[in-house]
Design a protein around this motif. Structure first.
Motif, short mmCIF file in Angstrom:
data_model
loop_
_atom_site.label_atom_id
_atom_site.label_comp_id
_atom_site.label_asym_id
_atom_site.label_seq_id
_atom_site.Cartn_x
_atom_site.Cartn_y
_atom_site.Cartn_z
N GLU A 1 0.83 -1.20 0.00
CA GLU A 1 0.00 0.00 0.00
C GLU A 1 0.87 1.26 0.00
O GLU A 1 0.40 2.33 -0.37
CB GLU A 1 -0.92 0.01 1.22
CG GLU A 1 -2.04 -1.02 1.15
CD GLU A 1 -2.76 -1.17 2.47
OE1 GLU A 1 -3.81 -0.53 2.64
OE2 GLU A 1 -2.26 -1.92 3.33
N GLY A 2 2.11 1.13 0.48
CA GLY A 2 3.04 2.25 0.44
C GLY A 2 3.01 3.13 1.66
O GLY A 2 3.99 3.81 1.97
N THR A 3 1.90 3.14 2.38
CA THR A 3 1.79 3.91 3.61
C THR A 3 0.77 3.23 4.52
O THR A 3 -0.02 2.40 4.05
CB THR A 3 1.36 5.37 3.32
OG1 THR A 3 1.41 6.13 4.52
CG2 THR A 3 -0.07 5.41 2.77
N ARG A 4 0.80 3.58 5.80
CA ARG A 4 -0.15 2.97 6.72
C ARG A 4 -1.54 3.58 6.55
O ARG A 4 -1.69 4.80 6.53
CB ARG A 4 0.31 3.14 8.18
CG ARG A 4 1.50 2.30 8.53
CD ARG A 4 1.61 2.08 10.03
NE ARG A 4 1.79 3.32 10.77
CZ ARG A 4 2.97 3.82 11.12
NH1 ARG A 4 4.09 3.21 10.75
NH2 ARG A 4 3.04 4.93 11.82
N SER A 5 -2.53 2.73 6.46
CA SER A 5 -3.91 3.19 6.42
C SER A 5 -4.31 3.74 7.78
O SER A 5 -4.03 3.12 8.81
CB SER A 5 -4.83 2.03 6.02
OG SER A 5 -6.19 2.39 6.17
N SER A 6 -4.94 4.89 7.82
CA SER A 6 -5.30 5.51 9.09
C SER A 6 -6.63 5.00 9.65
O SER A 6 -6.89 5.17 10.84
CB SER A 6 -5.38 7.03 8.92
OG SER A 6 -6.35 7.37 7.92
N ASP A 7 -7.43 4.37 8.81
CA ASP A 7 -8.76 3.95 9.26
C ASP A 7 -9.08 2.48 8.96
O ASP A 7 -10.21 2.04 9.13
CB ASP A 7 -9.84 4.83 8.63
CG ASP A 7 -9.80 4.81 7.10
OD1 ASP A 7 -8.98 4.05 6.54
OD2 ASP A 7 -10.57 5.55 6.47
N GLY A 8 -8.08 1.73 8.52
CA GLY A 8 -8.31 0.32 8.23
C GLY A 8 -8.76 0.04 6.80
O GLY A 8 -8.90 -1.12 6.41
N LYS A 9 -8.98 1.09 6.02
CA LYS A 9 -9.37 0.90 4.62
C LYS A 9 -8.17 0.41 3.83
O LYS A 9 -7.06 0.90 3.99
CB LYS A 9 -9.89 2.20 4.04
CG LYS A 9 -10.38 2.08 2.60
CD LYS A 9 -10.92 3.41 2.09
CE LYS A 9 -11.41 3.29 0.65
NZ LYS A 9 -11.93 4.59 0.14
N PRO B 1 -3.83 4.20 15.91
CA PRO B 1 -4.05 5.00 14.70
C PRO B 1 -2.73 5.53 14.16
O PRO B 1 -1.80 5.81 14.93
CB PRO B 1 -4.95 6.15 15.21
CG PRO B 1 -5.60 5.62 16.44
CD PRO B 1 -4.58 4.70 17.07
N ASN B 2 -2.66 5.69 12.87
CA ASN B 2 -1.42 6.13 12.22
C ASN B 2 -0.90 7.45 12.80
O ASN B 2 -1.60 8.45 12.82
CB ASN B 2 -1.66 6.28 10.72
CG ASN B 2 -0.39 6.52 9.95
OD1 ASN B 2 0.70 6.20 10.42
ND2 ASN B 2 -0.51 7.08 8.76
N LYS B 3 0.36 7.42 13.32
CA LYS B 3 1.06 8.58 13.85
C LYS B 3 0.35 9.19 15.07
O LYS B 3 0.52 10.37 15.37
CB LYS B 3 1.22 9.65 12.76
CG LYS B 3 2.06 9.17 11.59
CD LYS B 3 2.20 10.24 10.53
CE LYS B 3 3.02 9.73 9.33
NZ LYS B 3 3.15 10.75 8.26
N LYS B 4 -0.44 8.39 15.79
CA LYS B 4 -1.13 8.88 16.99
C LYS B 4 -0.80 7.96 18.16
O LYS B 4 -1.64 7.20 18.65
CB LYS B 4 -2.63 8.96 16.75
CG LYS B 4 -3.02 9.95 15.66
CD LYS B 4 -4.51 10.00 15.43
CE LYS B 4 -4.88 11.00 14.34
NZ LYS B 4 -6.34 11.04 14.07
N TRP B 5 0.47 8.02 18.61
CA TRP B 5 0.98 7.09 19.61
C TRP B 5 0.24 7.18 20.93
O TRP B 5 0.19 6.19 21.67
CB TRP B 5 2.48 7.33 19.81
CG TRP B 5 3.29 6.76 18.72
CD1 TRP B 5 3.70 7.38 17.58
CD2 TRP B 5 3.78 5.42 18.62
NE1 TRP B 5 4.40 6.52 16.78
CE2 TRP B 5 4.47 5.30 17.40
CE3 TRP B 5 3.69 4.29 19.46
CZ2 TRP B 5 5.08 4.13 17.00
CZ3 TRP B 5 4.29 3.12 19.07
CH2 TRP B 5 4.97 3.04 17.84
N LEU B 6 -0.30 8.32 21.26
CA LEU B 6 -0.95 8.47 22.56
C LEU B 6 -2.43 8.09 22.50
O LEU B 6 -3.17 8.32 23.46
CB LEU B 6 -0.78 9.91 23.06
CG LEU B 6 0.68 10.35 23.25
CD1 LEU B 6 0.74 11.77 23.81
CD2 LEU B 6 1.43 9.40 24.18
#
Length: 265
Positions: A170-178, A210-215
């Motif tokens: 996909e090339g990048t992480r999906s932020s919502d599972g799509k 979630p993508n880039k939301k470690w907290l």
């Protein structure tokens, strides 16, 4: 009884727990990087070198397991990777990518000498870079044609020697599972090496972090690792790469159908 059950329900980690997981993950990565380097250093003789890869396989497994346990991830495995991987064939595992925990979970859940095609940027981090090279983690520089040819040759040799390469097309992480459209780098590598593509879908892993939301990580999340049917790339040429890409995408999508229905707008 009810209290114990509630403790097992997925829940958002509080700020203190989230920071603990982050720091524990960094510490584990440093620890196992050093252990990888030490293992290679202590097995430099020709007689010992043949035993290095299985030892590093176990180190990588322990690293992945430690990160998965830090977020109390509960996972189940459907399908049999060994049954799909024909003896003597090159293997490329193609997986969906929607969490920072995709990689450690794959190392924890799947058998064999699995190695990633990693970003070039990670090879600039001093300790991690040395450990990744020692562990036979690969990188392919698509921006530099001459280097890409060399990298491709190395990848072929690694697969020939028994390593199973894992890629996230996909090339990048999906932020919502799509499930995003697949880029053709992994597909082209599979065609060029006459490999078996084994699709692996990781269901619900996007809920962990979630993508880039470690907290905003969640604890006690249940996920499923699904191993699909192998696709023989000897049946496809470069001219067929769009057809093959669609075939791989459809395989991943079918295993993630329930998740895709949930995240559809």
């Amino acid at each position: 009884m009810t209290s114990a059950l509630n403790q097992q329900q997925p829940k958002k980690a509080n700020l203190l727990r989230a920071w603990w997981v982050i720091l524990a993950s960094i510490a584990a990565t440093g620890k196992y990087s050093l252990l990888t380097l030490t293992t290679a250093l202590m097995n430099r003789s020709e007689a010992a070198k043949q035993h290095v890869r299985p030892k590093i396989d176990r180190i990588i497994y322990r690293w992945g397991t430690s990160l998965v346990k830090a977020v109390r991830l509960r996972w189940t495995l459907e399908g049999d990777l060994e049954a799909e991987a024909e003896p003597g064939r090159r293997v490329i595992i193609v997986a969906n990518h929607s969490s920072a925990y995709d990689i450690p979970l794959i190392f924890a859940a799947l058998p064999g000498s699995i190695r990633m095609i990693s970003k070039k940027e990670l090879f600039k981090i001093p300790l991690l870079s040395r450990a990744m090279k020692t562990a036979e983690i690969l990188s392919i520089d698509r921006q530099n044609r001459q280097q890409a040819i060399k990298d491709l040759s190395i990848a072929k040799d690694k697969m020939e020697s028994g390593i199973r390469i894992c890629m996230f097309p996909e090339g990048t992480r999906s932020s919502d599972g799509k499930l995003y459209p697949l880029k053709k780098g992994a597909i082209r590598l599979a065609i060029d090496t006459n490999a078996l593509i084994i699709p692996v879908a990781i269901e619900d892993i996007y809920k962990v972090l979630p993508n880039k939301k470690w907290l905003q990580m969640r604890l006690n999340q249940s996920v499923t690792v699904k191993v699909g049917k192998a696709i023989d790339c000897r049946d496809f040429g470069v001219a067929d790469r769009n057809e093959l890409t669609e075939l791989v995408y459809n395989s991943l999508y079918s295993m993630l159908r329930q998740q895709q229905d949930e995240v559809a707008p």
